[in-house]
Scaffold this active site. Structure first.
Site, short mmCIF file in Angstrom:
data_model
loop_
_atom_site.label_atom_id
_atom_site.label_comp_id
_atom_site.label_asym_id
_atom_site.label_seq_id
_atom_site.Cartn_x
_atom_site.Cartn_y
_atom_site.Cartn_z
N HIS A 1 0.85 -1.19 0.00
CA HIS A 1 0.00 0.00 0.00
C HIS A 1 0.90 1.25 0.00
O HIS A 1 2.06 1.18 0.42
CB HIS A 1 -0.91 0.02 1.24
CG HIS A 1 -1.99 -1.02 1.20
ND1 HIS A 1 -3.05 -1.03 2.07
CD2 HIS A 1 -2.16 -2.09 0.37
CE1 HIS A 1 -3.85 -2.06 1.79
NE2 HIS A 1 -3.33 -2.72 0.77
N GLU B 1 0.98 3.87 1.89
CA GLU B 1 1.50 4.31 3.19
C GLU B 1 2.66 3.42 3.64
O GLU B 1 3.68 3.90 4.14
CB GLU B 1 0.38 4.26 4.26
CG GLU B 1 -0.79 5.20 3.97
CD GLU B 1 -1.91 4.54 3.18
OE1 GLU B 1 -1.63 3.64 2.34
OE2 GLU B 1 -3.08 4.90 3.41
N CYS C 1 -5.88 2.13 5.71
CA CYS C 1 -6.59 0.92 6.11
C CYS C 1 -6.01 0.45 7.46
O CYS C 1 -5.00 0.97 7.91
CB CYS C 1 -6.40 -0.15 5.03
SG CYS C 1 -4.74 -0.86 5.01
N CYS D 1 -2.24 -0.32 7.39
CA CYS D 1 -1.39 0.87 7.31
C CYS D 1 -1.48 1.69 8.60
O CYS D 1 -0.48 2.28 9.04
CB CYS D 1 -1.77 1.71 6.10
SG CYS D 1 -1.40 0.89 4.54
ZN LIG Z 1 -3.34 0.24 3.58
#
Ligand SMILES: [Zn+2]
Length: 289
Positions: free
Chosen positions: A52, A54, A82, A85
């Site tokens: 992801h 992040e 999310c 993260c």
């Molecule tokens: Zn994430």
């Protein structure tokens, strides 16, 4: 202004992600005024479900600073982190995050998300992380707009033949719509050109003030479309030329739709005046013969 500039970089990263075939998330890490990391999700291109945006920028920042302690940093991201993260943010010690689009809004759109807001992860972890809703909210929302995403899926790397094939598909749908909705409850003007114009407004849910008529003769209606257009937004995000895309992707299907009213009607555009190169898309309905 500093946050806005950082968010703009995050948005640009998210656009790159979409161009590459990834999922459209961008993030930046600031230390004071300095950008120490910027990146995007790479889940698809690296086939890594944890890649992801992040996580990618946290790794980048830690490598750059030579420490896993990022407690002096701010993370700016286009989408609320999310739970994975958010947990990584806790472990990194980051004390402030700024995001564009929220998980709550994503769930309302029916997108698949883990429905736990990041504040809940931070609070359960006992971590004091300041959360700020960021600038450029509208730009971030466009990245996650369902209709825009559908267009991105189709237009990304589309060849001319594919564009023409989509045009055929749209034609079929538009003619089906015409059969179902219009032939049963007509209600359009007796003036054929005007009826063609009304038909387009009705099909695309456009108000008259969003596509005002600027010239009207017995043979022509010229109008300036300024309505929200998912194709335009997808082209902006993917940096595609609407003068090329729109010609092959949807001119013919629109033309065939107005021909349902009268075969002598014709729809076309002035491709020298089309968004984003002009303030509006100059479009017209002509009566031939
Ligand atoms: Zn994430």
């Amino acid at each position: 202004m500093r946050l806005q500039a950082a968010m703009q970089i995050a948005v640009d990263q998210a656009k790159k992600s979409l161009c590459e075939g990834n999922n459209g998330f961008g993030a930046v890490i600031l230390l004071g005024d300095r950008i120490i990391a910027q990146g995007r999700d790479t889940e698809e291109t690296r086939q890594d479900p944890t890649a992801h945006a992040e996580i990618n920028v946290i790794r980048q920042a830690s490598r750059k600073l030579g420490t896993k302690d990022l407690s002096g940093c701010i993370l700016i991201t286009t989408h609320e982190p999310c739970p994975m993260c958010a947990a990584a943010i806790v472990w990194s010690g980051i004390k402030k995050i700024v995001f564009g689009f929220s998980i709550e809004d994503a769930l309302k759109q029916g997108r698949r998300r883990i429905g736990i807001p990041c504040r809940e992860i931070f609070s359960r972890a006992g971590a004091k992380v300041m959360i700020e809703k960021g600038p450029l909210g509208d730009e971030c929302a466009l990245l996650y707009n369902g209709a825009v995403r559908q267009e991105i899926q189709k237009l990304r790397n589309a060849t001319k033949d594919q564009l023409l094939m989509y045009n055929e598909e749209s034609t079929r749908k538009r003619l089906e719509w015409f059969e179902a909705k219009v032939s049963s409850c007509h209600g359009f003007s007796d003036d054929k050109i005007k009826a063609g114009y009304q038909l387009l407004l009705s099909r695309f849910n456009i108000r008259e003030d969003q596509a005002p008529i600027v010239e009207r003769t017995g043979k022509k209606i010229l109008f300036h479309s300024k309505n929200f257009c998912p194709t335009l937004e997808a082209c902006r995000i993917l940096d595609l030329d609407t003068r090329y895309i729109c010609r092959y992707y949807n001119e013919r299907s629109t033309d065939l739709l107005v021909k349902q009213i009268d075969k002598n009607l014709r729809f076309t555009r002035n491709y020298k005046k089309i968004r984003p190169y002009s303030e509006y898309c100059e479009e017209m309905i002509l009566l031939d013969g």
